[in-house]
Every structure is written in C-alpha cells, then in structure tokens.
Design a protein around this motif. Structure first.
Motif, short mmCIF file in Angstrom:
data_model
loop_
_atom_site.label_atom_id
_atom_site.label_comp_id
_atom_site.label_asym_id
_atom_site.label_seq_id
_atom_site.Cartn_x
_atom_site.Cartn_y
_atom_site.Cartn_z
N PHE A 57 0.81 -1.22 0.00
CA PHE A 57 0.00 0.00 0.00
C PHE A 57 0.84 1.27 0.00
O PHE A 57 0.35 2.33 -0.37
CB PHE A 57 -0.94 0.01 1.21
CG PHE A 57 -1.80 -1.20 1.30
CD1 PHE A 57 -2.83 -1.41 0.39
CD2 PHE A 57 -1.56 -2.17 2.26
CE1 PHE A 57 -3.61 -2.55 0.46
CE2 PHE A 57 -2.35 -3.30 2.34
CZ PHE A 57 -3.37 -3.50 1.42
N THR A 58 2.06 1.17 0.46
CA THR A 58 2.95 2.33 0.54
C THR A 58 4.16 2.06 -0.33
O THR A 58 5.01 1.25 0.02
CB THR A 58 3.39 2.58 1.99
OG1 THR A 58 2.23 2.66 2.82
CG2 THR A 58 4.18 3.86 2.10
N TYR A 111 -1.33 7.20 -8.99
CA TYR A 111 -1.15 8.11 -10.11
C TYR A 111 0.25 8.73 -10.08
O TYR A 111 0.95 8.78 -11.09
CB TYR A 111 -2.21 9.21 -10.10
CG TYR A 111 -2.17 10.10 -11.32
CD1 TYR A 111 -2.89 9.76 -12.45
CD2 TYR A 111 -1.42 11.26 -11.34
CE1 TYR A 111 -2.86 10.57 -13.58
CE2 TYR A 111 -1.37 12.07 -12.46
CZ TYR A 111 -2.10 11.72 -13.58
OH TYR A 111 -2.05 12.51 -14.70
N ALA A 112 0.66 9.19 -8.92
CA ALA A 112 1.90 9.94 -8.80
C ALA A 112 3.13 9.05 -8.65
O ALA A 112 4.21 9.42 -9.10
CB ALA A 112 1.81 10.89 -7.61
N LEU A 113 2.99 7.92 -7.99
CA LEU A 113 4.14 7.06 -7.73
C LEU A 113 3.98 5.76 -8.51
O LEU A 113 3.18 4.90 -8.16
CB LEU A 113 4.27 6.78 -6.23
CG LEU A 113 4.40 8.03 -5.35
CD1 LEU A 113 4.46 7.64 -3.88
CD2 LEU A 113 5.60 8.86 -5.74
N LYS A 114 4.75 5.65 -9.56
CA LYS A 114 4.58 4.53 -10.49
C LYS A 114 5.09 3.19 -9.96
O LYS A 114 4.89 2.16 -10.58
CB LYS A 114 5.26 4.86 -11.83
CG LYS A 114 4.69 6.11 -12.50
CD LYS A 114 3.18 6.03 -12.64
CE LYS A 114 2.64 7.30 -13.26
NZ LYS A 114 1.20 7.45 -13.08
N ASP A 115 5.73 3.21 -8.77
CA ASP A 115 6.16 1.93 -8.19
C ASP A 115 5.11 1.35 -7.24
O ASP A 115 5.39 0.42 -6.49
CB ASP A 115 7.51 2.07 -7.50
CG ASP A 115 7.52 3.06 -6.34
OD1 ASP A 115 6.78 4.06 -6.40
OD2 ASP A 115 8.30 2.85 -5.39
N SER A 116 3.88 1.86 -7.31
CA SER A 116 2.78 1.26 -6.55
C SER A 116 2.56 -0.16 -7.07
O SER A 116 2.49 -0.37 -8.28
CB SER A 116 1.50 2.09 -6.71
OG SER A 116 1.69 3.38 -6.21
N THR A 117 2.45 -1.12 -6.16
CA THR A 117 2.34 -2.51 -6.60
C THR A 117 0.90 -2.95 -6.86
O THR A 117 0.69 -3.93 -7.56
CB THR A 117 2.97 -3.47 -5.56
OG1 THR A 117 2.31 -3.30 -4.31
CG2 THR A 117 4.45 -3.20 -5.40
#
Length: 125
Positions: free
Chosen positions: A19-20, A85-91
């Motif tokens: 989630f983070t 949207y902002a952090l493309k390394d979200s799994t």
C-alpha cells in the motif's frame, strides 16, 4: 451512571509496501535525514530504510490489532491514500487496495473503519 470510555485511533495505515510504495518511504527517510542533519546528526540512510521496511511487514494488520489491544484502543481508522497516479512503483491498483482493505474488515470485524482517497487526476476511471 456507567461511564464508557472508548478510544478510537483516527489515523492508521496498513504497514505494508503493498500500500505504501518504496519511493514514498525513501522520501520519508530523506525528510527525516534532513531534520536530523539540522541537529548535527547523520545516521546511515540505508540503515534507516532497512528499519522502515522491516516495520512494513504487517499486511493483515495482526500486529496492529495486538498493539491496539495493548494500548486499549477499541477501533482505528485505516487511511488509504491513492499513490497510484503519482508514484509509479505502486504494486497494487486502487481497486485492488480497496479489495484488500475490505478483506481486512472481514478479518478483523468491528476493529477498523476505512477512509480511502482516490487521486482525481485519474479522471473518469
């Protein structure tokens, strides 16, 4: 008259890199390091990141439930920010995160409220 004291923690997150995103944690570490440097302290960045990542290993909230019980906290609000949207390394997608939080509500009935956000830059989707 019976007095009832209920403690509700109004700000919690699931401790999981599901989630983070790691990039968010690295940003937190950089902010901590800047604050510490202003006080003349210079801890090793890799050691701090390792500590943060070690604490992010409770995706089912079992440890959180235990900590809540020890502290006398009846319920907690799990905040679910949308980093996707902002952090493309979200799994996970935001939909998958919603599903996982729903499963947490089933796993720990009557222990959590969930307050979720969605980045409006996704548009209609």
């Amino acid at each position: 008259m019976i007095e009832i004291n209920r403690i509700i923690d109004g700000h919690c997150h699931v401790a999981s890199t599901d989630f983070t995103p790691r990039s968010f944690l690295e940003g937190v570490i950089d902010n901590v390091l800047s604050a510490l440097a202003a006080q003349g302290l210079r801890p090793d960045r890799n050691n701090l990141l390792k500590l943060y990542l070690e604490k992010m290993q409770d995706p089912d909230c079992d440890e959180l439930i235990s900590e809540m019980a020890e502290a006398g906290i009846e319920k907690a609000v799990l905040l679910l920010p949308d980093f996707t949207y902002a952090l493309k390394d979200s799994t996970l997608t935001i939909s998958e995160m919603f599903d996982r939080h729903h499963a947490l509500l089933q796993r720990h009935p009557d222990k959590f409220y969930v307050f979720a956000g969605v980045d409006p830059r996704w548009g209609v989707d």
